[in-house]
Scaffold this active site. Structure first.
Site, PDB file in Angstrom:
ATOM      1  N   ASP A  41      45.917  49.478  41.517  1.00 57.76           N
ATOM      2  CA  ASP A  41      44.615  49.289  42.164  1.00 57.76           C
ATOM      3  C   ASP A  41      44.646  49.854  43.582  1.00 57.76           C
ATOM      4  O   ASP A  41      44.205  49.204  44.532  1.00 57.76           O
ATOM      5  CB  ASP A  41      44.242  47.813  42.179  1.00 57.76           C
ATOM      6  N   TYR A  58      40.103  39.173  41.872  1.00 58.77           N
ATOM      7  CA  TYR A  58      40.471  37.883  41.305  1.00 58.77           C
ATOM      8  C   TYR A  58      40.177  36.710  42.229  1.00 58.77           C
ATOM      9  O   TYR A  58      40.450  35.572  41.876  1.00 58.77           O
ATOM     10  CB  TYR A  58      41.967  37.861  40.945  1.00 58.77           C
ATOM     11  N   GLY A  59      39.633  36.939  43.389  1.00 62.52           N
ATOM     12  CA  GLY A  59      39.362  35.817  44.271  1.00 62.52           C
ATOM     13  C   GLY A  59      38.744  36.249  45.581  1.00 62.52           C
ATOM     14  O   GLY A  59      38.441  37.420  45.801  1.00 62.52           O
ATOM     15  N   THR A  60      38.568  35.270  46.453  1.00 61.10           N
ATOM     16  CA  THR A  60      37.928  35.475  47.747  1.00 61.10           C
ATOM     17  C   THR A  60      38.966  35.345  48.855  1.00 61.10           C
ATOM     18  O   THR A  60      39.831  34.469  48.802  1.00 61.10           O
ATOM     19  CB  THR A  60      36.813  34.435  47.961  1.00 61.10           C
ATOM     20  N   VAL A  61      38.872  36.211  49.860  1.00 59.40           N
ATOM     21  CA  VAL A  61      39.818  36.222  50.970  1.00 59.40           C
ATOM     22  C   VAL A  61      39.140  35.644  52.208  1.00 59.40           C
ATOM     23  O   VAL A  61      38.024  36.036  52.560  1.00 59.40           O
ATOM     24  CB  VAL A  61      40.332  37.650  51.255  1.00 59.40           C
TER      25      VAL A  61
END
Length: 708
Positions: A472, A359-362
């Protein structure tokens, strides 16, 4: 004499007549001249000066008498409305800074209520010294201290939200605050404000702390005819009661819509860039594609556009109030200003990127207190993403376990929500198993990580009410801290379990290779779905192989299928990670086989044949403590790390784990030898079904009535 008098009278009469004619001519000249002067004056009105220092504002904004909406240009060459700084102007709004002030009186807000602008309902004012609870939210002082970095205000102050309910579904009739409304709020001090707006078609909400959003207009309705050609005129219902309007250029045109007429944007194929054949080809392609698709989509697009246009403002308003209330009510989580997050990541630089999740970038970031953190920036600007971030905040703030990643705070000021986690310097378990980081992990450390991970998942399943299913679990979501302790991360797909049933019907989510096959087919989620995913992780720990690898033979692409085949046929040694096979002692080999048996049971197709996570954690802990003492150096090669002398001196047949003793036979050439299981009390073996009725408390499943 008479003749002379008569002649004189005639001359006098002529002179009088001439005099009257001159007067008439003079009057005519004055009237015509005045008319001409007025027309000339109309064409040469006082110009609007829109420049303040290096900033130039479009009409009707400016800094002189000729501007319909006049700002002040400060000595620092910044636009101002009274003592308030103007931060931005758009086609329908003026954004003004309103820094926090513990002693600001409501009357100090007077400059923001002008003849051509006023605060809209898309604001929430933070009020102090209120005699009664406002209709909006109630914010704890700690929340404001975290967001606004307060130091001077009394921590016991009463801070309340004061908002207007948006009862209108029309985009063009936003409600406005008035000074009378603020005076009737039962509060005496106005601390600060929060402006919010919809971002994207699905009404994601962006919050702007210490900002006020002003709606603006010009006097008169659209019928006044002040808009230039190629414009769209919007009627505004002003708080003063009279009609107002705004002009904006149509799509594809640019200008201010008033003194600067709206002109069509220039195409690329023009002037020195004109290449007839190239432009002609592009034109034919564009026209053909447009005409072909327009008739098919026009009716449907128009229907959804009208539907969204009517529902978006109200939904945006309510979503913003809900988000603000939930965020403010959860005082255990720190809220970081967006500017601090942006600075910590060097503007979300590629150099600071750690990875990309579902769901996004870290990113890696360094806060103002020099603390390193992991910053997860969600990339979806829609209602699902907003619910996702609030779900993750609630989950992570409600759990407390040494092997679950800790949420430090979040940021909800911009359209992209941001979560801030504790930073794990040793990366993920996957990186070490794939040799992307370091030279590989020794077996004792792998077993410790597996045990800690199982305990964390078991905590989510059995210690939370209702239970939490991760959904997950994978090696990339198992992080390692400074001491190589396990930290389970990424609750982005978590869902709360229901106590009255053993499954939840929902669409399958997760990562290929880890997903429960029964869940994928039947759409049933339970605690056993996490057990299956963890079984895949155990297979990774034993083999060091990728979960899905298309370079392997066709029947071995999926690691779970490969592990089940090799373990079930007694060929475990064929898939043991070569780095572990350098110098295996008896206990290490025995424990690897025992963990492989446990993985085999976790990977059972039917969920009721799998153990629970509590049982998995208990067995791994018994294996870990059964035959070795953790005295190792992580800098040593994996092959040189052995179990303790006590464990090494034991024969494999005497290595007892709980109530089990595992006998490892010599590997046969055909690799079909079975694993002999000698148990004091349990008849369960690798080949026998693992029935939940024998050891697992989870027996109420859809497969419970299927005869075996």
């Amino acid at each position: 004499m008479l003749r002379s008098i008569f002649d004189f009278n005639q001359r006098s009469t002529k002179m009088v007549m001439i005099s009257h004619k001159l007067d008439l001519i003079l009057v005519f000249i004055i009237v015509i001249g005045g008319s001409i002067f007025r027309r000339v004056s109309a064409n040469f009105t006082v110009p609007c000066n829109g420049r303040c220092g290096g900033l130039t504002l479009p009409y009707p904004f400016g800094f002189s008498n000729g501007c319909s909406i006049r700002f002040d240009c400060s000595a620092a060459e910044k636009p101002m409305i009274g003592d308030f700084s103007v931060q931005n102007v758009t086609e329908n709004s003026i954004f003004v800074g309103l820094s926090h002030n513990c002693t600001r009186k409501i009357e100090d807000m007077n400059p923001l209520f002008g003849e051509n602008f006023a605060p809209t309902s898309e604001n929430s004012f933070l009020m102090e010294n209120c005699n009664r609870t406002t209709d909006g939210c109630s914010i704890k002082q700690k929340f404001l201290e975290n967001v606004l970095k307060l130091k001077s205000c009394d921590a016991t102050g009463n801070i309340s939200c004061f908002s207007l309910d948006s009862n209108s579904s029309s985009k063009n009739s936003a409600k406005f605050f008035s000074m009378k409304t603020l005076r009737n709020s039962s509060c005496s001090l106005l601390f600060s404000s929060i402006a919010f707006e919809s971002v994207g078609v699905n009404a994601g909400i962006a919050l702007e702390f210490e900002r006020v959003r002003l709606g603006w207009w010009l006097k008169g309705g659209c019928e006044s005819g002040t808009c230039a050609a190629n414009t769209d005129c919007t009627d505004v219902e002003t708080p003063h009661g009279y009609a107002g309007h705004r002009c904006s250029c149509l799509d594809g045109f640019h200008g201010d819509g008033y003194t600067n007429p709206c002109q069509r944007a220039l195409p690329e194929c023009r002037g020195s860039k004109l290449v007839w054949r190239h432009c002609r080809s592009n034109l034919i392609t564009i026209v053909g594609g447009t005409v072909g698709g327009a008739f098919l989509l026009a009716a449907l697009a128009f229907f959804f556009f009208c539907k969204r246009r009517r529902s978006t403002p109200l939904r945006s308003h309510l979503s913003a109030k809900r988000l603000l209330s939930e965020a403010a009510g959860n005082s255990s989580v720190a809220f970081f200003p967006y500017k601090e997050i942006e600075k910590a990541t060097d503007g979300f630089s590629e150099k600071q990127k750690l990875g990309i999740g579902a769901y996004g970038t870290v990113y890696r970031g360094k806060l103002q207190n020099d603390e390193w953190v992991a910053i997860k920036r969600l990339r979806h600007r829609d209602s699902e993403s907003l619910d996702q971030v609030m779900n993750e905040i609630k989950l992570l703030s409600s759990v407390s376990h040494p092997n679950l990643v800790r949420l430090l705070g979040c940021c909800i000021e911009q359209g992209d929500p941001v979560l801030v986690y504790e930073y794990m310097p040793n990366g993920t378990l996957s990186e070490h198993l794939q040799r992307d980081r370091g030279s590989g992990l020794p077996w004792t450390l792998r077993l410790t990580v597996a045990t800690q991970t199982a305990k964390a998942i078991a905590y989510l399943h059995s210690s939370m009410n209702p239970p939490i299913y991760h959904r997950d679990i994978k090696s990339t979501n198992i992080l390692l801290d400074y001491d190589f302790n396990s930290k389970v991360a990424d609750f982005g797909l978590s869902r709360l379990g229901m106590t009255e049933s053993s499954h939840i019907s929902t669409a399958p989510q997760g990562t290929p290779g880890y997903l429960d096959p029964q869940y994928h087919q039947c759409f049933h989620l339970s605690d056993k779905s996490d057990v299956y995913s963890f079984g895949v992780v155990l297979a990774e720990i034993i083999t060091g192989l990728k979960v899905v690898d298309f370079t392997r033979p066709h029947t071995e692409i999926n690691l779970a299928a490969l592990a089940v085949d090799k373990i079930g046929s007694g060929c475990i040694d064929e898939i043991i990670d070569p780095i572990l096979d350098l110098d295996l002692d008896a206990w290490t080999l025995s424990s690897i086989h025992t963990v492989a048996e446990l993985a085999f049971r976790c990977l059972a197709f039917h969920s009721d044949m799998r153990p629970t996570m509590t049982e998995v954690a208990d067995e791994l802990e018994q294996i870990r403590l059964s035959g070795w003492i953790p005295s190792m150096s992580l800098d040593s090669p994996a092959g040189s790390l052995r179990s303790s002398d006590r464990g090494s001196e034991r024969s494999v047949k005497q290595s007892s784990i709980g109530s089990r003793r595992v006998v490892i036979p010599q590997k046969q050439p055909d690799c079909l030898a079975s694993v002999e299981e000698i148990s004091d009390s349990s008849p369960i073996s690798v080949q026998d079904p693992w029935l939940s009725a024998q050891s697992s408390p989870s027996t109420n499943t859809l497969l419970g009535n299927i005869p075996r």
